[in-house]
Structure formats: C-alpha cells, structure tokens
Enzyme design. Structure first.
Site, short mmCIF file in Angstrom:
data_model
loop_
_atom_site.label_atom_id
_atom_site.label_comp_id
_atom_site.label_asym_id
_atom_site.label_seq_id
_atom_site.Cartn_x
_atom_site.Cartn_y
_atom_site.Cartn_z
N ASN A 134 0.85 -1.20 0.00
CA ASN A 134 0.00 0.00 0.00
C ASN A 134 0.89 1.25 0.00
O ASN A 134 1.96 1.26 0.58
CB ASN A 134 -0.88 0.00 1.26
CG ASN A 134 -2.01 1.00 1.15
OD1 ASN A 134 -2.97 0.80 0.40
ND2 ASN A 134 -1.90 2.12 1.87
N GLU A 197 -1.22 1.15 -5.02
CA GLU A 197 -0.99 2.48 -5.58
C GLU A 197 0.37 2.56 -6.29
O GLU A 197 0.57 3.38 -7.18
CB GLU A 197 -1.07 3.55 -4.48
CG GLU A 197 -2.46 3.71 -3.87
CD GLU A 197 -2.76 2.72 -2.76
OE1 GLU A 197 -1.90 1.86 -2.47
OE2 GLU A 197 -3.87 2.79 -2.18
N ASP A 247 -5.55 22.28 6.98
CA ASP A 247 -5.84 21.30 5.94
C ASP A 247 -6.23 22.00 4.63
O ASP A 247 -6.06 23.20 4.48
CB ASP A 247 -6.90 20.29 6.41
CG ASP A 247 -6.70 18.92 5.77
OD1 ASP A 247 -6.42 18.85 4.56
OD2 ASP A 247 -6.82 17.90 6.47
MN MN Z 1 -4.58 1.77 -0.55
#
Ligand code: MN
Length: 422
Positions: A134, A197, A247
C-alpha cells in the site's frame, strides 16, 4: 530526479538563494508565488522546493497530455494498474545513515498555530502479511529527534497498523519524500484495498514515459527508485497528540490522538531536494483534487451518455466545488448529472453543470453560463443535511447542505442561449 524536473521548468522557477528559515518563511514565498515552483537553495544548509506541481498545465505537460486528458489518464491507470520493475540500484542508496535528527532536517513549520514542524509531502509504503503493498499520503508532525505523530485517516494504512497494534506489534514502513507527480498522484488515489498504488504509479509511468515504474526493495519493502529521501520507520502501537494543522480548505484541523512513528534510518540522493507541500496551497489542491475527478467523471458518465469534462475548482479548494460539462440529450440530464456528481465524490458540496460550449477551466465562462442559462426556482437542486466533508468548517459534524446548479440550455429553446460569434 526532482532537480532535473525543476531545471526543466526553466524561467518559471523562483530561485531563492538567500538563507530562508524553515519556520514560517518558506510559507511566505510559497504564498507570494502561488503558481510558480519555488526552489530554496539554503534552508539550514538543505535545499527545499515547493509549488512544484501547483498548476494543471505543469502536471499535464510533465505527463505529456493535454489538461483535458488528465482525467482519462488517471481513470485508465486506476482501472488497470501495471506491475513495477524491481531494480537493485537507486540514487538514494548512495547516502545512508542511522545518525540523523529530524530537528536538523528542513521540515517546515507552515503556519503560526501549527502543532509543530510537519512532513506534508510524505508518502508511506507498507506491506501486509499477504505481500500487498500500500502507498498513501500521511502528514506527520515532528515530536522529537526521531519521532513524529502520523495522521492515519481510517483507511488502508490505518487498518494495517491496527492489525499490528492490537497484537502490541509495530508496523514496519518506508517513508518517501521528494517524488515526481505520477507517484504523488498515485499515492493520493482512493482505490480498493488490494489495488496497489505503486502499480497505479507504474501504469501512469507506462502511459506518460513508455516504461514501468522502477522500484528498489529497502528491507523488503519496495520504494520508487527516483525518490529524493527514504526513511526506514516503524509505526508504534502508541498514541500521541497530532495537530492543530491547516488542511486543504486553509482552515485549522483540530488535535487528535494519533499513532507515533519512529524513524530509524535515512537515505537520500546527493544534494537532495526536500519537498515542502504548502497546506491549503494550489499544489495541495492539485494532488488531492485531481485523483477525485475520475470518480466524478465515471459517476456522471453512468447517467448521462456524453460527459465532456470535469473540474474541481481552485475556488472550492479542489475538494468542495466542481464544474461538469455535458452534451445534453434529454431534458433533465443536467439534474441527473448533479446527483451523480455528488455520488462520485461524497465530499462534494456544490456542483455546476454546463453545456460543452462552456470552458470549464475558465471561472468567468462558468459564471457566464450561470448568468445566462440558470433560473434558481427551476434549475437549483438543494439536498439538506447530507454527509459532506469534515474539512468544511460550515458543516456541522460533517452534515452539510449540498446544492447543484443546472446551467444547461433548455433543449427546445437552444438557439436563444447561443453566444454570438464571428
Ligand atoms: Mn490503498
């Protein structure tokens, strides 16, 4: 590597050769030159760059496509990930040390009320027991020479960490900083667990550069060979305060209890460039927003046969507001497109649907469509108390009113709405 990429941007780059402090000063430059890459040549002896990928044109140009095609490039890569090629060497392997302090690295403090100095462009790579790799973005607040608090939104890395933490174990991770945009975009996608990814980055690389992504195994975990900094680290089954921090909307996110990450070894290329990603800056918008556009596109495409384009707008922090252009074939297509867009990106709050003659990349053109093709009593859709973004300060506990504007021409009176041309 980042240096060649930035060199190739030529005169667009703002070069800052005077010494710049990592506390707040970097932010001033990045805000002053919002659309230009800024290369800081001396931040406590290190080189730092920001706003590298702050425009759609620069990103699409680097990937060799027109900006209208970016949504398709991302869609294809998310749907058909490709294997990366494992190689044995990478420029970052040249410099390796277990004797370093995060306090001496050029990790910025961006805004006065931030809880600390923050990694913002860091991507974490982890491997689960079954071998699945990941790769995801996580902000990290430096809390000591070798420690940081890592924000784990309850998604994939969080569940990998939780599985270990429940047994009282640490999660071994690699943290990478200073990456080209195909790796950054891949790290920002929200695909299903089990879709790597890293393989999305490889698919992007094949399409853009005609070759797969090259990755090097660092202690059994693959990392992209072209990254500037790599850290071997462990996420502990232990929590600490993380935040406050700005953010994407440019407002402060609150303090949470988040896991502790311990840094054990650092690798970097010769003369590395640390990537300072300004929170709430255009580069943040692009990296977080662009991977969401394919989701909106796909959702609208299911209900309206001809979708022309999708854009999350900078004015809406590329998170809350979108413009969708369609080729209208039936009365009501505009309203269906509104509902579908909300389904495609659940954080979306406001969407404007226009005909294909409107340039969705031009805010004034979109406003013109609203001015001349929209009547609020007929063409406005309001959905009260829907679940929206936790990042919108006007939402209460993520409950928000959503509204869509159908600014498409009525099919039976089309000619009256055409713009005069010569
Ligand atoms: Mn993922």
């Amino acid at each position: 590597m980042l240096r060649e990429i930035i060199e190739n941007f030529g005169d667009e780059v703002v070069r800052v050769s005077t010494p710049v402090r990592k506390e707040l000063e970097i932010t001033r430059y990045l805000l002053r030159h919002r659309e230009r890459p800024v290369l800081f040549e001396d931040v406590g002896g290190w080189q730092v760059a920001g706003n590298i990928w702050s425009t759609r044109d620069r990103i699409s140009g680097y990937l060799g496509v027109r900006k209208e095609e970016l949504v398709h490039l991302l869609t294809d890569s998310m749907e058909k990930p490709r294997p990366y090629r494992v190689v044995s060497n990478a420029p970052f392997l040249k410099n390796s040390t277990s004797d370093f302090s995060l306090l001496e690295l050029p990790i910025p403090k961006y805004f006065p009320n931030d809880g600390g100095h923050y990694f913002t462009s860091a991507i974490v790579v982890a491997r689960d027991e079954k071998g699945f790799v990941n790769m995801s973005f996580h902000r990290m607040m430096v809390t000591g020479e070798r420690r940081a608090a890592i924000r784990l939104v309850p998604r994939h890395l969080y569940s990998m960490w939780k599985d270990r933490a429940e047994k009282g174990e640490e999660l071994d991770v690699r943290i990478i900083v200073g990456n080209p945009v195909h790796i950054l975009l891949a790290g920002a996608t929200s695909v299903a667990y089990g879709v790597s990814e890293l393989e999305i980055a490889s698919a992007l690389s094949e399409k853009a550069f005609g070759k797969p992504l090259e990755a090097v195994e660092v202690g059994g975990i693959p990392v992209p060979a072209e990254t500037e900094f790599v850290f071997e680290a462990k996420i502990l089954p232990e929590l600490t305060n993380e935040g406050p921090f700005v953010d994407i909307t440019g407002t402060y996110d609150y303090v949470r209890r988040q896991p502790v990450v311990v840094f054990e070894r650092m690798y970097h290329v010769d003369n590395p460039i640390f990537h300072a990603l300004l929170p709430g800056g255009y580069e943040h918008y692009m990296l977080m927003g662009l991977p969401k556009e394919p989701q909106i596109y796909a959702a609208v495409k299911r209900v309206v046969p001809k979708v022309h384009g999708v854009r999350l707008t900078e004015g809406g922090a590329m998170w809350l507001h979108a413009v969708v252009s369609i080729t209208k074939q039936h009365e009501g297509d505009g309203k269906n497109a509104i509902l579908a867009a909300f389904a495609g990106h659940p954080s979306l709050k406001h969407v404007t649907v226009v005909d294909e003659d409107i340039d969705i990349y031009d805010d004034r053109d979109v406003e013109w469509a609203v001015a001349t093709r929209f009547q609020a009593d007929r063409d406005l859709v309001i959905i009260p108390s829907a679940r929206g973004s936790s990042l919108d300060p006007s939402a209460e506990k993520s409950l928000t009113a959503k509204w869509g504007i159908d600014a498409t021409k009525p099919l039976d009176r089309k000619e009256e709405f055409e713009r005069a041309r010569i």
